[in-house]
Design an enzyme around this catalytic site. Structure first.
Site, short mmCIF file in Angstrom:
data_model
loop_
_atom_site.label_atom_id
_atom_site.label_comp_id
_atom_site.label_asym_id
_atom_site.label_seq_id
_atom_site.Cartn_x
_atom_site.Cartn_y
_atom_site.Cartn_z
N TRP A 55 0.84 -1.20 0.00
CA TRP A 55 0.00 0.00 0.00
C TRP A 55 0.88 1.25 0.00
CZ3 TRP A 55 -5.12 1.87 0.67
CH2 TRP A 55 -5.22 3.16 1.22
N MET A 56 0.49 2.28 -0.78
CA MET A 56 1.11 3.59 -0.66
C MET A 56 0.04 4.66 -0.55
SD MET A 56 2.45 4.94 -4.42
CE MET A 56 2.52 6.63 -3.83
N ASN A 57 0.38 5.72 0.21
CA ASN A 57 -0.45 6.91 0.17
C ASN A 57 0.42 8.16 0.08
OD1 ASN A 57 -0.75 5.63 3.08
ND2 ASN A 57 -1.02 7.82 3.46
N ASP A 58 0.32 9.10 0.99
CA ASP A 58 0.90 10.43 0.82
C ASP A 58 2.37 10.43 0.39
OD1 ASP A 58 -1.47 10.74 2.17
OD2 ASP A 58 -0.63 11.80 3.87
N GLU A 77 -4.95 19.18 6.98
CA GLU A 77 -3.82 18.25 6.91
C GLU A 77 -2.95 18.41 5.66
OE1 GLU A 77 -5.01 14.22 7.50
OE2 GLU A 77 -5.94 13.99 5.56
N ASP A 83 2.03 16.28 9.99
CA ASP A 83 2.32 16.71 8.62
C ASP A 83 3.19 17.98 8.56
OD1 ASP A 83 0.56 14.63 8.04
OD2 ASP A 83 -1.13 15.97 7.73
N TRP A 114 -4.23 0.24 4.28
CA TRP A 114 -3.50 1.08 5.22
C TRP A 114 -3.26 0.30 6.51
CZ3 TRP A 114 -3.61 3.00 10.09
CH2 TRP A 114 -2.81 4.11 10.37
N GLN A 156 4.19 7.44 2.23
CA GLN A 156 3.53 6.64 3.25
C GLN A 156 3.27 5.24 2.70
OE1 GLN A 156 2.24 8.07 6.79
NE2 GLN A 156 4.30 8.41 6.01
#
Length: 642
Positions: A56-59, A226, A177, A83, A75
């Site tokens: 999984w990847m996010n930000d 955020e 953040d 997540w 992330q």
């Protein structure tokens, strides 16, 4: 890091490696490389949009540029498709187009805290005092409810924890953040951190050294939720008209002024820099710009892409600008020029007066999967709608439409007035990604689209409701951008490495080769007289070593450690040239070095002053460099040529 899933986070893990400023640093620990091999050719895998090798990847977070290399951190849950416990994933590129997966940058159990989204900078002046060798410190910030600092003194290969993980900044309320940047006008660092103290907003801090921070002000705004980004941009490229842009995770932004302590704007509300679905379940979120770059380059998270082994991808990198308009300054997003490296076939049209019928026929012979379109139209009220249908099929259906409505003055429903009766449209089309830009980036929309993967679903068509003049249209077919770099093998040889034989994989310890007989991993680079060296660890089996003056199949000289014979050996096909007695232990790392001059070859072991082999052979005067295993599994690292 998006809020809903943050609530699910586990408690912070205690650090196993931590250093304090002014104290002796523990040896950096290499994080894991937990990725199974892939060809990056799976259905729906973007071919020129970055996605993690697996997991999984996010930000995007901590994006920075150092010594010709772009570092893209993000992330990441490398152990699942949803997540979960956050790591910092890491990929690198020399051109923003060809990406190479690297080992985990920040890993629970090695680095303390929850490791959520944050910032990265290059401390070129060593204001932090953290430099311990020839490399500038790469400093990244993470954590929630307090900002934690980590740093690298080996160009991003490993990261250490600053001051045991004690936050360098704390503040009331929920916070996360951090964004950090160099404020050149004041000669100090600036940090903005989102928090919910009294409502959404960011706290502003300054520091002379990245370690000690002073609170300066708070900018509060209900829309500002955020993942803030904060960047100065010149209006229309004029260095004397610099304005500051403050944005949030959704891509909403305001333009204002910053005096080093306080950000002020006269805007009553934000604009949007991208019109994709801007939430954690959408197609554009948590964009961030790279630090230390000559241009302002941005990448964002596209949540909607997933496959059998990965979830999420990044937008194609864009250059940010700030353009003056009658309504005030507005952000522009334009794909970086390095996309030209992927173009392998271009079809062009110029100055065509099109009717609806001729427009429909213009691209009828095209069958394309991953491509770029650049088009300019001269429109009138009689044109009505003009645009493209993508992923068209024999039955006439399409996977997506991109429409400019002349009467409404909108591109995909968003106001975009013509400029001198002309409209520009640019498309980036990948297997499950669609990015649309209008009027040189004044409009931007990022979408995840599950395009049909069948071979008969690759049509592209142009349509118009009425007559329209096509000023220009370029259709660029784009090659895949994967597979140019080494993920874990640390080396300094130019060019690419290729497996000539055997099974070669990436593991945390380095490049691993396995074969029943001889197998070679060969570099494109060639040489005649040189010093060539590397670390060799025989995991099991008979022998492994470094190869030189070889052809593309590996036929040349090899210096190896041979556990079967108990020797260091210099050999070539058909001849064992020389040996040195050594009880070779499996699981032990040996450093082999060869020095060649003409027909003379010297082999050194474990940094001894004198060679263990000094021999003469004239079979191969020059050739490629490589790695070799024989009836074994072995690992290789720190390969150097001088």
């Amino acid at each position: 890091m998006f809020a809903v899933q943050r609530i699910l986070a586990a408690a912070a893990v205690l650090a196993l490696v931590a250093v304090s400023a002014g104290s002796a640093a523990a040896a950096p620990v290499q994080s894991e490389f937990p990725y199974p091999p892939t060809t990056y050719s799976e259905p729906y895998r973007g071919q020129f949009h970055f996605s993690s090798q697996s997991g999984w990847m996010n930000d995007p977070n901590g994006l920075l540029y150092y010594k010709g290399v772009y570092h893209f951190f993000y992330q990441h849950n490398p152990h699942g498709l949803e997540w979960d416990t956050m790591h910092w994933g890491h990929a690198t590129s020399t051109d923003l187009v060809h990406w190479t997966q690297k080992p985990i940058a920040l890993e629970p159990g090695i680095h303390p805290g929850d490791l959520w989204s944050g910032a990265g900078v290059v401390d070129t002046a060593n204001t932090s005092g953290l430099r311990s060798g020839s490399e500038d410190p790469l400093v990244v910030f993470s954590g929630t409810n307090g900002v934690t600092m980590f740093f690298s003194t080996d160009a991003g290969r490993t990261f250490q924890t600053y001051n045991g993980g004690t936050p360098v900044v704390r503040m009331p309320g929920t916070s996360r953040d951090a964004k950090v940047l160099w404020d050149a006008a004041r000669g100090r660092w600036t940090m903005v951190v989102w928090s919910d103290e009294g409502g959404n907003g960011v706290n502003v801090y300054s520091s002379p050294n990245l370690r000690d921070w002073t609170f300066r002000s708070r900018f509060a705004a209900g829309w500002l939720f955020e993942c803030p980004d904060f960047v100065p941009l010149p209006v229309d490229g004029d260095a004397n008209r610099v304005r500051w842009v403050l944005s949030d995770a959704s891509g909403e932004y305001v333009v204002g002024d910053f005096d080093g302590s306080t950000f002020r704007t006269d805007w009553t509300g934000p604009q949007r820099m991208d019109y994709g679905r801007n939430d954690p379940n959408g197609s554009y979120y948590a964009a961030q710009v790279f630090s230390n770059t000559p241009q302002v380059v941005q990448m964002a998270w596209m949540p909607g892409n997933r496959g059998a082994t990965w979830t999420g991808n990044a937008t194609f990198p864009v250059t940010l600008g700030l353009r003056g308009t009658p309504a005030g300054p507005r952000i522009t997003r334009t794909p970086v020029s390095a996309i030209e490296k992927l173009r392998y076939r271009t079809t062009s049209f110029r100055d065509r007066a099109l009717t609806p019928a001729s427009a429909a026929q213009l691209l009828r012979d095209q069958s394309v999967e991953t491509y770029e379109v650049q088009a300019e139209f001269e429109v009138t009220a009689a044109t009505g709608r003009v645009g493209f249908r993508l992923d068209t099929r024999p039955d006439g259906t399409a996977g997506a439409e991109v429409v400019y409505d002349v009467r409404a003055g909108t591109l995909m429903g968003v106001p975009l007035p013509p400029v001198g009766n002309r409209v520009k449209v640019r498309l980036l089309v990948d297997r499950a990604q669609l990015e649309v830009f209008g009027n040189d980036g004044l409009f931007s929309r990022s979408d995840n689209v599950q395009f049909d993967q069948r071979s008969d679903s690759r049509g592209l068509s142009l349509f118009s409701d009425g007559d329209v003049k096509l000023v220009s249209l370029d259709l660029h077919e784009l090659a895949p951008s994967w597979g140019l770099g080494e993920s874990v093998l640390q080396h300094n040889l130019p060019g690419q490495w290729r497996a000539a034989s055997g099974l070669w994989t990436d593991v945390t310890e380095g490049k691993q080769g396995t074969a029943k007989g001889d197998a070679f991993y060969v570099s494109d680079h060639t040489g005649a007289d040189f010093t060539y060296e590397g670390d060799v660890r025989l995991v099991n089996g008979t022998a492994a070593g470094i190869t030189f003056r070889a052809d593309q199949q590996g036929a040349g000289y090899t210096a190896n450690v041979d556990a079967g014979a108990g020797v260091v050996k210099l050999w070539r096909p058909g001849r064992d040239i020389a040996t040195f007695a050594l009880p070779v232990a499996r699981g032990t790392t040996y450093h082999l070095k060869v020095v060649t001059k003409g027909t003379n070859i010297k082999v050194y072991l474990d940094n001894r002053a004198a060679p263990v082999i000094d021999a003469t052979d004239d079979q191969y005067p020059s050739g490629r460099f490589g790695l070799n295993v024989y009836a074994a599994t072995a690992q290789f690292q720190n390969v150097r040529l001088s």
